[in-house]
Write an enzyme that holds these catalytic residues in place. Structure first.
Site, PDB file in Angstrom:
ATOM      1  CE1 TYR A   1       2.028  -2.794  11.276  1.00 13.90           C
ATOM      2  CE2 TYR A   1       3.191  -4.541  13.048  1.00 13.90           C
ATOM      3  CZ  TYR A   1       2.662  -3.789  11.218  1.00 13.90           C
ATOM      4  OH  TYR A   1       4.101  -3.868  10.645  1.00 13.90           O
TER       5      TYR A   1
ATOM      6  CG  ASN B   1      11.821   0.272   4.915  1.00 13.23           C
ATOM      7  OD1 ASN B   1      11.220  -0.082   5.064  1.00 13.23           O
ATOM      8  ND2 ASN B   1      12.299   1.294   5.362  1.00 13.23           N
TER       9      ASN B   1
ATOM     10  CB  SER C   1       8.607   3.583  -0.492  1.00 16.75           C
ATOM     11  OG  SER C   1       9.242   2.444  -0.593  1.00 16.75           O
TER      12      SER C   1
ATOM     13  CB  VAL D   1       9.871  -1.106   0.306  1.00 18.37           C
ATOM     14  CG1 VAL D   1      10.365  -2.025   0.084  1.00 18.37           C
ATOM     15  CG2 VAL D   1      10.203  -1.245   2.665  1.00 18.37           C
TER      16      VAL D   1
ATOM     17  NE  ARG E   1       2.693   9.762  -4.897  1.00 24.50           N
ATOM     18  CZ  ARG E   1       3.319  10.839  -4.491  1.00 24.50           C
ATOM     19  NH1 ARG E   1       2.607  12.581  -4.725  1.00 24.50           N
ATOM     20  NH2 ARG E   1       3.855  11.342  -3.707  1.00 24.50           N
TER      21      ARG E   1
ATOM     22  N   GLY F   1       2.641  -3.085   1.225  1.00 25.47           N
ATOM     23  CA  GLY F   1       1.679  -2.092   1.228  1.00 25.47           C
ATOM     24  C   GLY F   1       0.907  -1.531   0.420  1.00 25.47           C
ATOM     25  N   GLY F   2      -0.059  -0.761   1.126  1.00 23.14           N
ATOM     26  CA  GLY F   2      -0.763   0.026   0.444  1.00 23.14           C
ATOM     27  C   GLY F   2      -0.987   1.657   1.169  1.00 23.14           C
TER      28      GLY F   2
ATOM     29  CE  LYS G   1      16.559  15.398   2.288  1.00 15.35           C
ATOM     30  NZ  LYS G   1      16.881  16.723   2.791  1.00 15.35           N
TER      31      LYS G   1
END
Length: 381
Positions: A100, A173, A200, A202, A222, A292-293, A376
């Site tokens: 991180y 988030n 997600s 976020v 997806r 994010g990635g 979840k």
């Protein structure tokens, strides 16, 4: 010395205290915890708490252990708190792995987010009292523990009448979603936002905050066997449109934009081809914000998007935003108040969470390390 948990980037302050998977920390049964050799520099600690500690970076399932660690005396400007709930976020996992952007001194206690109840306040504490609920102002406090001594300035109060899981998952988030919807484009009711990773933590916060503001959301997820059920769940919390990744490249998008304006803002939590497809659908002059990635693929920006559509491409990290505004707590206070108001009105709910006892932390970490196959979170109770 106190058990060191603050990041060197945060000034190296040592405190005894605790961000995608959540964790409810209650006082567990006192068993099988190792005893930490660390002690308070000013003398023997009056008590200990249980904490999830790591002494080296690596696989969380191998390096994290449940230990007894000392709880220092409460200073004049400190508060003693009991942890109630603490999520396991991807950033928590990355910190333990050593990958991180900020890393605490080792040994460290895991966890950057959560909610705690104030048990005792120092003689010079003005803004808090016993019984108050608090959340961290910044990352690096080490929230995976049963008790903590924290500086008054390191926490902010939240209403203790909001749902526990909402309070525990408020600081990362929802704050990320709030800032991205507020700081990059002047969004009005009727405007549109497109986002990937819509299921997600976020993504779900974006859906709900945008809906409360009258902003349409185009939510990309997806394909999966339970796509219809997930689509229904996202629409139930306010999603305007839910589409599959493959649909971004199909003519059906033209039909969608007959009933929905082209988005001013794209929110990217995936990267790779998904991000490039979001760019294709932005309005001229729109912005894509990457936070994010998950695909671990680079963001590729077509030259045509920059030249002919004049799109803006930028990133956002909520930790940096909090630090940039740490000198004046009013912006953070206002954001937390707005989010708590939405929670109280039933317009912002926490993602679905699995609650796991602190003693069963290995189960929680194992679930957190699984590929992102569902929306979840995993909570430690």
């Amino acid at each position: 010395m106190w058990f060191p948990v603050r990041s060197a980037c945060l000034g190296g302050r040592a405190v005894c205290d605790r961000g995608f998977v959540g964790a409810i920390l209650q006082r567990p049964r006192r068993r099988e915890a190792k005893v930490s050799p660390f002690s308070h520099s000013a003398g023997r600690c009056a008590q200990t708490c249980q904490a999830l500690v790591y002494r080296k970076h690596g696989d969380p399932s191998r390096v994290v252990e449940l230990e007894d660690v000392p709880v220092p005396q409460t200073g004049e400007k400190d508060v003693l708190v009991k942890l109630l709930a603490s999520p396991i976020n991807p950033s928590d996992i990355n910190m333990i792995q050593g990958t991180y952007a900020i890393l605490p001194d080792l040994p460290a206690v895991g966890g950057n987010e959560g909610v705690a109840q104030v048990l005792e306040v120092g003689s010079q504490v003005k803004s808090l009292k016993p019984g108050d609920w608090v959340i961290p102002r910044d990352a690096g406090l080490g929230m995976w523990r049963t008790e903590a001594v924290l500086a008054e300035d390191d926490v902010i109060s939240v209403p203790n009448g909001i749902p526990l899981l909402s309070a525990a998952t408020l600081g990362v988030n929802p704050c990320t979603a709030f800032r991205m919807l507020s700081d990059f484009e002047d969004l009005k009711p009727g405007d549109s936002v497109i986002q990937n990773a819509a299921n997600s933590g976020v993504g779900q916060a974006v859906i709900q905050i945008a809906a409360a503001r009258g902003i349409n959301t185009i939510n990309v997820i997806r394909d999966r066997p339970d796509f219809t059920q997930l689509c229904d769940r996202l629409k139930a919390i306010g999603a305007s449109h839910v589409i599959k990744e493959e649909s971004l490249r199909r003519p059906e998008m033209k039909e969608l934009f007959k009933t929905c304006s082209k988005p001013k803002l794209a929110l990217n939590g995936v990267g790779g081809k998904s991000a490039t497809e979001l760019l294709r659908h932005l309005q001229v002059g729109g912005s894509m914000v990457t936070y994010g990635g998950m695909s671990k693929q680079p963001v590729t920006v077509p030259v045509s998007a920059l030249i002919f559509k004049n799109v803006k491409v930028c990133g956002f990290w909520v930790t940096q935003w909090k630090r940039d505004h740490s000198h004046d707590g009013r912006a953070f206070r206002a954001m937390v108040d707005d989010l708590c108001s939405l929670i109280q009105k039933g317009k912002l709910t926490a993602p679905a969470c699995t609650e796991v006892c602190l003693q069963d932390y290995e189960k929680a970490l194992g679930a957190a390390l699984q590929p992102f196959t569902s929306s979840k979170q995993v909570l430690i109770m």
